[in-house]
Each structure stands twice: as C-alpha cells, then as structure tokens.
Design an enzyme around this catalytic site. Structure first.
Site, PDB file in Angstrom:
ATOM      1  N   HIS A 106      -3.064  10.839   0.611  1.00 26.04           N
ATOM      2  CA  HIS A 106      -2.476  10.672   1.945  1.00 26.04           C
ATOM      3  C   HIS A 106      -1.864  12.026   2.329  1.00 26.04           C
ATOM      4  CE1 HIS A 106      -0.862   7.481   4.904  1.00 26.04           C
ATOM      5  NE2 HIS A 106      -0.557   8.659   5.419  1.00 26.04           N
ATOM      6  N   TYR A 150      -3.864   2.299  15.947  1.00 25.51           N
ATOM      7  CA  TYR A 150      -2.651   2.537  16.739  1.00 25.51           C
ATOM      8  C   TYR A 150      -2.878   2.323  18.232  1.00 25.51           C
ATOM      9  CZ  TYR A 150      -0.334   3.850  12.502  1.00 25.51           C
ATOM     10  OH  TYR A 150       0.202   3.786  11.251  1.00 25.51           O
ATOM     11  N   GLU A 174      -7.240   8.663   6.399  1.00 23.40           N
ATOM     12  CA  GLU A 174      -7.480   9.412   7.638  1.00 23.40           C
ATOM     13  C   GLU A 174      -7.942  10.853   7.449  1.00 23.40           C
ATOM     14  OE1 GLU A 174      -4.061   9.029  10.203  1.00 23.40           O
ATOM     15  OE2 GLU A 174      -4.367   6.879  10.456  1.00 23.40           O
ATOM     16  N   ASN A 182      -7.021   1.938  10.222  1.00 27.44           N
ATOM     17  CA  ASN A 182      -5.668   2.175  10.718  1.00 27.44           C
ATOM     18  C   ASN A 182      -5.771   2.170  12.232  1.00 27.44           C
ATOM     19  OD1 ASN A 182      -5.096   2.688   8.045  1.00 27.44           O
ATOM     20  ND2 ASN A 182      -4.654   4.859   8.309  1.00 27.44           N
ATOM     21  N   ARG A 233       0.856  -1.186   0.000  1.00 28.90           N
ATOM     22  CA  ARG A 233       0.000   0.000   0.000  1.00 28.90           C
ATOM     23  C   ARG A 233       0.892   1.237   0.000  1.00 28.90           C
ATOM     24  NH1 ARG A 233      -2.455   2.949   4.788  1.00 28.90           N
ATOM     25  NH2 ARG A 233      -3.618   4.575   3.712  1.00 28.90           N
ATOM     26  N   GLU A 291      -3.287  -0.007   8.418  1.00 30.27           N
ATOM     27  CA  GLU A 291      -2.063   0.423   9.107  1.00 30.27           C
ATOM     28  C   GLU A 291      -2.091  -0.081  10.543  1.00 30.27           C
ATOM     29  OE1 GLU A 291      -1.141   4.662   9.172  1.00 30.27           O
ATOM     30  OE2 GLU A 291      -1.655   4.854   7.052  1.00 30.27           O
TER      31      GLU A 291
HETATM   32  C1  GBH Z   1      -1.045   7.449  10.663  1.00 32.99           C
HETATM   33  O1  GBH Z   1      -1.640   8.417  11.432  1.00 32.99           O
HETATM   34  C2  GBH Z   1      -0.743   8.012   9.316  1.00 32.99           C
HETATM   35  O2  GBH Z   1      -1.631   7.511   8.349  1.00 32.99           O
HETATM   36  C3  GBH Z   1       0.672   7.817   8.873  1.00 32.99           C
HETATM   37  O3  GBH Z   1       0.956   8.667   7.817  1.00 32.99           O
HETATM   38  C4  GBH Z   1       1.592   8.022  10.049  1.00 32.99           C
HETATM   39  O4  GBH Z   1       2.939   8.021   9.680  1.00 32.99           O
HETATM   40  C5  GBH Z   1       1.331   6.917  11.027  1.00 32.99           C
HETATM   41  O5  GBH Z   1      -0.005   6.841  11.348  1.00 32.99           O
HETATM   42  C6  GBH Z   1       2.143   7.029  12.315  1.00 32.99           C
HETATM   43  O6  GBH Z   1       1.809   8.174  13.010  1.00 32.99           O
HETATM   44  O7  GBH Z   1      -3.236  10.772  21.546  1.00 32.99           O
HETATM   45  O8  GBH Z   1      -1.294  12.085  21.009  1.00 32.99           O
HETATM   46  O9  GBH Z   1      -1.024   9.885  21.924  1.00 32.99           O
HETATM   47  C7  GBH Z   1      -1.776   8.086  12.796  1.00 32.99           C
HETATM   48  C8  GBH Z   1      -2.913   8.776  13.478  1.00 32.99           C
HETATM   49  C9  GBH Z   1      -3.569   9.902  15.444  1.00 32.99           C
HETATM   50  C10 GBH Z   1      -2.484   7.796  15.639  1.00 32.99           C
HETATM   51  C11 GBH Z   1      -3.233  10.222  16.869  1.00 32.99           C
HETATM   52  C12 GBH Z   1      -2.188   8.077  17.090  1.00 32.99           C
HETATM   53  C13 GBH Z   1      -2.934   9.259  19.081  1.00 32.99           C
HETATM   54  C14 GBH Z   1      -1.775  10.144  19.450  1.00 32.99           C
HETATM   55  N1  GBH Z   1      -2.623   8.992  14.868  1.00 32.99           N
HETATM   56  N2  GBH Z   1      -3.111   9.009  17.647  1.00 32.99           N
HETATM   57  S1  GBH Z   1      -1.856  10.770  21.102  1.00 32.99           S
END
Ligand code: GBH
Length: 458
Positions: free
Chosen positions: A127, A296, A172, A294, A83, A368
């Site tokens: 993106h 995290y 996103e 995605n 991707r 992701e």
């Molecule tokens: C993704 O975004 C993106 O698609 C990608 O480009 C990026 O590199 C990757 O993830 C890594 O960051 O509450 O402050 O602890 C991630 C979206 C949004 C995930 C905020 C983590 C919580 C951070 N993020 N979230 S915090």
C-alpha cells in the site's frame, strides 16, 4: 439529515464479508523503530511542500504501539474482517536481503490476535510504502522491483500464510503510477507524465509474480485492490468523449484488463511500456480468486481546460499539458474533502465490469469505500454516505452481481497522504495530540448494521 437510530440497510447474502480497511504508512507511525527501513513516503514527506500541512507520518495514528486498543475497537464494531497492509520496509528494511525479525513479529502478533478475536486478517502486501533503498534505484520504473516484491511476498506468506484466507497483493497501482511517477503529487514525487507507465507494468508484473509465490506457499484466495469508478464525459462532443475515453483507459482499463483479460486495452500503449510484455502478461493474467474495487466517486472528464479556466482545476491539480481535464460534478452533495457523493456510481462501476469482463470477472469485494468529514464525532454525513452506498451496492447484488464483501475506509482517522492529517476518513476519531481514540456516530451505526446483518442480538 442522517438518522442514526435504525440501520436501514437491506440484507446481504450469508457469508458476506464485512470489514474495515487501513494501511501501514497511514496509521502505524514508529517509522524508525525496531529496525524498520525508510520508505519512499518517508523521503517524500521530508521534502518541503510535498504535504499540504507540512506533516509527516512519524507518529500518524500511533497504531504500532496502540494496536491492542485498535483490535478492541474492531471487536466492539463486530467486524468480520480487517484489511491492513504490511509495510515492506518494516519486513525488509532495504527492500531485499536480510529479514527484520521484529518487523515481521509485529504482523505475526496482529494476525494471531485477530484470529483469536474471530476477525479475518486480510493483509495487503503493498500500500504505497516502497522501500526507499529500492526507490533510489528507480523504484517501480525498474523491472527488478517486481521480482523483489515477489520475494517479499514469499517471506510474508512463509510466516503468516497458515492463518490467512484472503490476500491482497497491491493497492491502487494506478495512483502510484499516475500520482507518484506521473504527476509528482505522491511519492516518489516524479513528474514523468506518460513516461510513468513502466511503473504500472512493473507493479502489475510484481502482482503476477507475487500471486505465483503466494500460491506456491498454499495461499487459498488472492485478490487485488484497484481504484475504479465511472468516467463520465463532460458532453457528447467528440473532444470531450475522446478525453473521457483516454482517462478511462489510463485509470480503469489499463489496470483491470491485464489482470482480468491478460492483455493491455490499447495498441497505442505498447510504445509506452518497457519492451515486449507478452510473457509478463501470462503472470499478470494469472486467474484471481476475487477482484477488489476501491470506490470513491465518478470522474467527470472533458477536453483540457483553456488557460482562462485554470482556476477551476486548482483543487485537482492536473497540469495543462495533459490531454484531458477533470471537472467538478455538478448538482451533487460533497464530502468534507470536496468529493462528490455519488452512491449510484458504485453499481454503475460493477455493471460496467460485468459487461466488459463477463466470465473472466471473479467474485468482487469492495475493498474500500468511505468519506472524509471534519466533524469529530457526530458524523451524520458519514452515516448517510455509508447507508446510501450500501443500499446502492445491494442493488448490484440483487441484480445478480457476485459481490462477496465490503470494507469501509477507514477504521481510524489517519495520514491522508499529500493532504496530511486534515481529511478525517475514520469511523473512529483520533486526537493527534494525545492519540486518544473516540468512536464516531458512524461507528455505532455500522455496529448496529453488522449486528442486524448477522441476525443476532449480540
Ligand atoms: C485510496 O485512494 C487509498 O487507497 C487510501 O490509502 C486513501 O487514504 C483513501 O483512498 C482516501 O483517499 O478527482 O481530485 O476529486 C483513493 C484514490 C483517487 C480517490 C482520486 C478519489 C478522485 C479525486 N482516489 N479520486 S479528485
């Protein structure tokens, strides 16, 4: 801690798509080569103070020139899919009008080479790198950007469509809306708070119009990649529960509901959207072939912090005027970027989706999942992270949730947006002086997992 000798990941269903993800702005570099136009992120990174280490993405991981090497890495990994994202301003330097041949040629060569290697190309059309020419006219706050996005989708599909099975429209839109237009922490650096919401609607509309454009070009399988995660209230108290509800509405339901149910989740939102949206919702709600998540981490949300506790929130940087505050999740391990490691949040997210969307939820792909650690090559923590998340994901599959694929973020260390180059998310280490690539232990571990999942000893 992590043992890199055995994969220890339960078997996923046959046909499961195993891949890795990247994005154009984060890896390509070559920002003014071969006719590429500037993006909103080039403009943003040029503003002092916008990126933590003061860096920009002029070189990034040098992928634009080193893509054959990166393709070799994908082969070595045994990835079934890759991707990547197509840079809109590389294809259309000013966002619309004349196509930049060399820009489109780059992706055409990449797609050919992937197909030849037996790796499915999974392009993401947006993106975050909005053409700066469009940003100067208001970017996603403008309705016209949605129409131009669909035209761009058509242009890309006309060229690549014969070799693409799975398309991703947006990555996103929540982050672009909230961080980019709401809080000013990402490009375009606007701080409109709740007045940012038209940017959400126009991205969703752009998605819907792009779905129609892609289908008109014969696209077989279209999805979207949205960030989702559980939102946990800090306490059972009413103010914390209400704050968590609102955060969940703004980050999860506001983006998934229109796509999956063809409506916004809350009447109160209507006032913040740009005029009547009923017709737009028909386009936005066009049935998807699959839905990309995605994942995290969960977010722990409570009432806004009193002034005296502001320091606690420094890392997260939410302004005090918002009606919620994000807290650190206690009792969890943290990644190198301080995010909590919560594998069980992944199946929890999928269960919540099944409960809310039922039959309207198409098959899911995890587009992701990954983590940043400073360790250059012996990244035992990343191995442990991925193994734990794959085990958790397998639980969801075993419960009958229709998950069709999993993509690790990311193949390479790359430009991590406003955080600059410090957080390293790659399975492959990149030396930013020499651009040399070195596979990490997690790369070898994942390669072993993929071999085992394929049931071959290749
Ligand atoms: C993704 O975004 C993106 O698609 C990608 O480009 C990026 O590199 C990757 O993830 C890594 O960051 O509450 O402050 O602890 C991630 C979206 C949004 C995930 C905020 C983590 C919580 C951070 N993020 N979230 S915090």
């Amino acid at each position: 801690v992590a043992d890199v000798s055995g994969p220890e990941v339960p078997r996923f269903p046959g046909g499961f798509l195993w891949g890795v993800s990247t994005s154009a702005f984060q890896i390509e570099g070559a920002v003014d080569e071969d006719g590429r136009g500037p993006s909103a992120w080039d403009a943003f990174t040029a503003r002092p103070g916008s990126v933590k280490d003061g860096s920009d993405a002029a070189v990034a991981a040098g992928h634009y020139h080193r893509w054959p090497e990166d393709l070799a890495l994908l082969r070595e990994l045994g990835a079934g899919a890759y991707r990547f994202s197509v840079s809109w301003p590389r294809v259309l330097p000013s966002g619309s009008g004349a196509v930049n041949g060399p820009g489109l040629d780059f992706y055409d060569r990449l797609v050919d080479a992937l197909c030849e290697a037996g790796i499915q190309p999974v392009p993401t059309l947006f993106h975050w790198d909005t053409p700066q020419a469009l940003e100067e006219r208001g970017g996603w706050l403008e309705r016209d950007t949605a129409r131009l996005f669909a035209d761009y989708a058509d242009t890309v599909a006309a060229r690549l469509g014969d070799r693409i099975t799975h398309w991703v429209t947006l990555n996103e839109p929540a982050e672009v809306t909230l961080l980019g237009y709401g809080l000013g922490q990402h490009a375009p650096g606007r701080r409109l708070l709740f007045d940012a919401l038209p940017a959400a609607h126009h991205q969703l509309l752009g998605h819907g119009l792009a779905v129609r454009a892609l289908r008109a070009r014969g696209a077989r399988s279209i999805g979207v990649a949205n960030s989702h995660g559980p939102v946990w209230p800090l306490s059972d108290g009413e103010t914390d529960r209400e704050a968590a509800e609102l955060y969940d509405l703004l980050t999860n339901r506001m983006f998934a509901d229109p796509l999956l149910l063809g409506r916004y989740p809350d009447e109160g939102l209507a006032a913040l959207l740009p005029g009547p949206v009923a017709d737009d919702l028909k386009a936005i709600g066009e049935p998807l072939d699959w839905y990309g998540v995605n994942y995290y981490q969960p977010t722990l949300v409570g009432a806004p912090a009193p002034e005296s506790q502001a320091g606690e929130f420094a890392g997260i940087g939410l302004p005090g005027e918002l009606p919620f505050g994000i807290r650190e999740i206690p009792g969890k391990e943290r990644t190198g970027s301080g995010w909590a490691v919560v594998p069980e949040g992944l199946p929890e997210t999928l269960r919540t989706f099944c409960a809310r969307y039922g039959d309207r939820l198409p098959p899911v792909m995890i587009t992701e999942n990954g983590c940043a650690y400073p360790d250059p090559v012996h990244d035992r923590e990343r191995v442990a992270f991925l193994r734990a998340h794959l085990r958790a994901l397998h639980e969801a599959v075993a419960e009958g949730i229709d998950v069709r694929g999993y993509f690790v973020w990311s193949l390479l260390d790359n430009f991590e947006w406003a955080e600059g180059y410090r957080p390293r998310f790659g399975l492959v280490h990149v030396d930013y002086q020499t651009l040399e690539r070195t596979p990490k232990d997690s790369f070898r571990w994942l390669r072993a997992v993929l071999r085992e999942q394929r049931g071959s000893s290749r």
